[in-house]
Structure formats: structure tokens, C-alpha cells
Enzyme design. Structure first.
Site, short mmCIF file in Angstrom:
data_model
loop_
_atom_site.label_atom_id
_atom_site.label_comp_id
_atom_site.label_asym_id
_atom_site.label_seq_id
_atom_site.Cartn_x
_atom_site.Cartn_y
_atom_site.Cartn_z
N SER A 73 0.85 -1.19 0.00
CA SER A 73 0.00 0.00 0.00
C SER A 73 0.88 1.24 0.00
O SER A 73 1.87 1.30 0.73
CB SER A 73 -0.92 0.03 1.22
N GLY A 74 0.50 2.23 -0.80
CA GLY A 74 1.34 3.41 -0.96
C GLY A 74 1.32 4.37 0.20
O GLY A 74 2.37 4.71 0.77
N GLY B 167 -1.96 5.66 -3.08
CA GLY B 167 -0.80 5.35 -3.89
C GLY B 167 -1.01 4.23 -4.89
O GLY B 167 -0.81 4.41 -6.10
#
Length: 342
Positions: A89-90, A259
Site C-alpha cells: 500500500s502506498g 498510492g
């Protein structure tokens, strides 16, 4: 009575609860193995961090900092969301780096800092620009490529008819829908309608066969929907695109463009020949917050076109606190939490 030490960091309005203390090191030689243990044996941690009465923010996520299993990694982290445990996950990456540097868990130097994090889905290279003890911007690049798993799919929804979408893997499998095709402008006033549509779409699409990742295998039901606006060019020739992500079972959408949803949209555009490699795009949420993203490289990934991306954003610590764990409280989750507390 026990305590869990947390630092809350927001990126674009998405709030990330970073766990820095109070949890014993989990079994496993890699962060992926540690995540698998947590998911199978101690999901109570995710629940106490995210669920009411201790959670409840409309766009809340959590990350547990653990020892990495890969030489050269500075830290590991396990991503926890309402849907479960995504592999990459960004904004969780950005927030974890901000928490580690600004609390001194990792040494911060003035100027450019290079950090390597190990996520369950692989290594992530991070560049953090720092000034006067504050992380002013974070750029990350996941080493596990993004790829288009399926294109030009259709699902028949009773209330909407046929809906077209693509599926892109970027830490999880993300169906990507062209917002205009389903009547959305991706503005704040549409949030309730986006949520309603997303729930119906996820229910319908999970009746169909799902893609399988060539490394991580079956990842379970689809939990996300990403909406892509039209690619726009500004007067200064800069590019922008509205991006909105819904995650089941929320009653809200992400406050940030996020992201990996941003990466999914841009990779889909590159795959369709609508965006050039290396072209920087400002992705904008329905709340007006933004990130900068670009697809930097194309490579072969298990017989598919894989893409590497760089995403840049900024975040701010909003609180440092302790979660009180009292098992006499009937709303304290019981699922293995007691066994992993320090």
C-alpha cells in the site's frame, strides 16, 4: 491491562495508525510469513486498531512495524485495513516512514534519506526529504511490479446494466472503472452514490472468476473499486487525473487518491497507449488532495507486462498515543490479541 503504542499519520486525509510498541515480534522469517501468522492467529490487533470504539475514522488504516526478514531492509511493516491484509500500500508506506523517521526509530539526517521497507508483498525503496526534523515529502517505489491482470471485462449489474472494467494488480487486485462510463464526475458530493454503486459492483464481480497472482496465488474476494477520471492537460502542460478508491466494507471512500490506486490507473493508461512511460501525473481525490505519480519502467513479470512506478506525497503526524487493552471491556477483540501483547 496492556498498552499499544501508536503514532497516527495522515497523508491526504487518509489516517494511518502506526504501531511502534506493545506487540511482541511475530513468528516468521519474512514479513509475508509474519502477516500470515497475524491474519490467522491474532486478527484482534487489526480489529482493536480499526473498529469502533477505538477506530471509526472514515478513512482509517493501520500498520504494524516488525523486524524485516530481508538483508538490507531497514524495517518491515504489516498493512491492516478493514478488508484485511493487502500486500502493498502506498500511503501506508509513506506514513510508516514518516512515523519511523520523525520519532527517531530510524535515524533522520537533514536532506535526503534513503529507506528500504519490507512489506508482505516485497521490498519498497523510499526517498524521504527531511528538514528541521520533519519529513517534507516521501517518494516510494515498490520492487514488485504492477500489472494488468485482465482487460475489457464486463459485469451485468441489475440496477446499472453492463459495466466495463479492467483489473490491475498493485498490491491487491483493483478493478478500474472509467468514471464517466458510470456517470461519476468524482466530486465530493457524489461520495454516497459512489459507495452505493461500489458495494453493488463488488457483490456482482465476486460472482465471477477471479485472477490469481503468479507469486502470491489466490488473494480472496475483490475488496476494492478504483474510479479513473479523464486525463487532463493544464496550461503548463502538466497532467492530472481524478482517482477515487472504495474499499469494502466501508461506508466512505478514501480521502486521498491513494498510492496503489493511482498506480493502477496510470498503469492501465500506459497499457492502453494513453500515457507515456515517465510522464508525471498529479492524481486528485474527490476531496481535492493529491499525489504525484509516474510509471517509470516496463519489464517482463511472469509472462505479463510489469510496470514499476514512483509515487510522491506528504504526510503529517496528528497524534501519539496508547491504545488501552482491557479484556474486561466486552468491546475488546478476543481474536488472539492477548497472546501477542508485550
Amino acid at each position: 491491562m496492556k498498552h499499544i503504542e501508536v503514532v497516527d499519520v495522515h497523508v491526504g486525509g487518509d489516517l494511518h495508525r502506526i504501531v511502534l510498541g506493545g506487540i511482541a515480534e511475530l513468528p516468521g522469517s519474512s514479513v509475508l510469513e509474519k502477516m500470515s501468522y497475524l491474519r490467522a492467529h491474532a486478527d484482534g490487533l487489526r480489529r482493536i486498531l480499526l473498529h469502533e470504539p477505538r477506530g471509526g475514522h472514515p478513512s482509517l488504516f493501520a500498520d504494524l512495524v516488525v523486524q524485516p526478514g530481508t538483508p538490507g531492509a531497514d524495517a518491515g511493516f504489516i498493512i491492516m485495513e478493514l478488508m484485511g491484509y493487502p500486500l502493498i500500500s502506498g500511503t501506508n508506506t509513506m506514513s510508516t516512514v514518516i512515523a519511523l523517521l520523525e520519532t527517531g526509530r530510524l535515524t533522520m539526517t537533514e536532506g535526503t534519506n534513503q529507506v528500504v521497507l519490507e512489506a508482505p508483498g516485497g521490498l519498497i525503496d523510499v526517498t524521504a526529504e527531511c528538514e528541521n526534523g520533519k519529513v517534507t515529502s516521501v517518494t516510494y517505489k515498490a520492487n514488485t511490479p504492477t500489472f494488468v491482470a485482465a482487460s475489457d471485462l464486463v459485469v451485468d449489474m441489475p440496477s446499472r446494466g453492463v459495466v466495463r472494467y479492467d483489473i490491475v494488480w498493485s498490491g491487491a487486485f483493483y478493478p478500474v472503472i472509467r468514471a464517466a462510463d458510470v456517470g461519476f464526475d468524482l466530486i465530493r458530493e457524489e461520495e454516497e452514490d459512489i459507495v452505493s454503486f461500489s458495494k453493488s459492483f463488488i457483490e456482482a464481480v465476486n460472482q465471477l472468476p477471479r485472477p490469481v497472482h503468479p507469486v502470491f496465488g489466490e488473494e480472496g474476494p475483490i475488496s476494492f473499486v478504483v474510479y479513473a477520471g479523464e486525463l487532463q492537460t493544464g496550461e503548463d502542460d502538466s497532467s492530472s487525473c481524478r482517482v477515487c478508491c472504495y474499499e469494502s466494507p466501508r461506508n466512505s471512500v478514501c480521502r486521498a487518491p491513494a498510492g496503489v490506486p493511482s498506480t493502477s490507473v496510470l498503469v492501465n493508461l500506459v497499457n492502453k497507449g494513453l500515457l507515456d512511460l515517465g510522464e508525471c501525473v498529479r492524481t486528485v481525490s474527490i476531496f481535492g488532495t493529491s499525489l504525484q505519480a509516474n510509471i517509470t519502467r516496463k519489464l517482463d513479470y511472469h509472462g505479463k507486462d510489469g510496470f514499476e512506478a514512483m509515487v510522491t506525497g506528504s504526510g503529517w503526524i496528528t497524534s501519539k498515543s496508547q491504545i488501552v487493552v482491557d479484556f474486561s471491556d466486552p468491546l475488546t477483540p478476543q481474536e488472539g490479541l492477548e497472546e501477542i501483547l508485550n
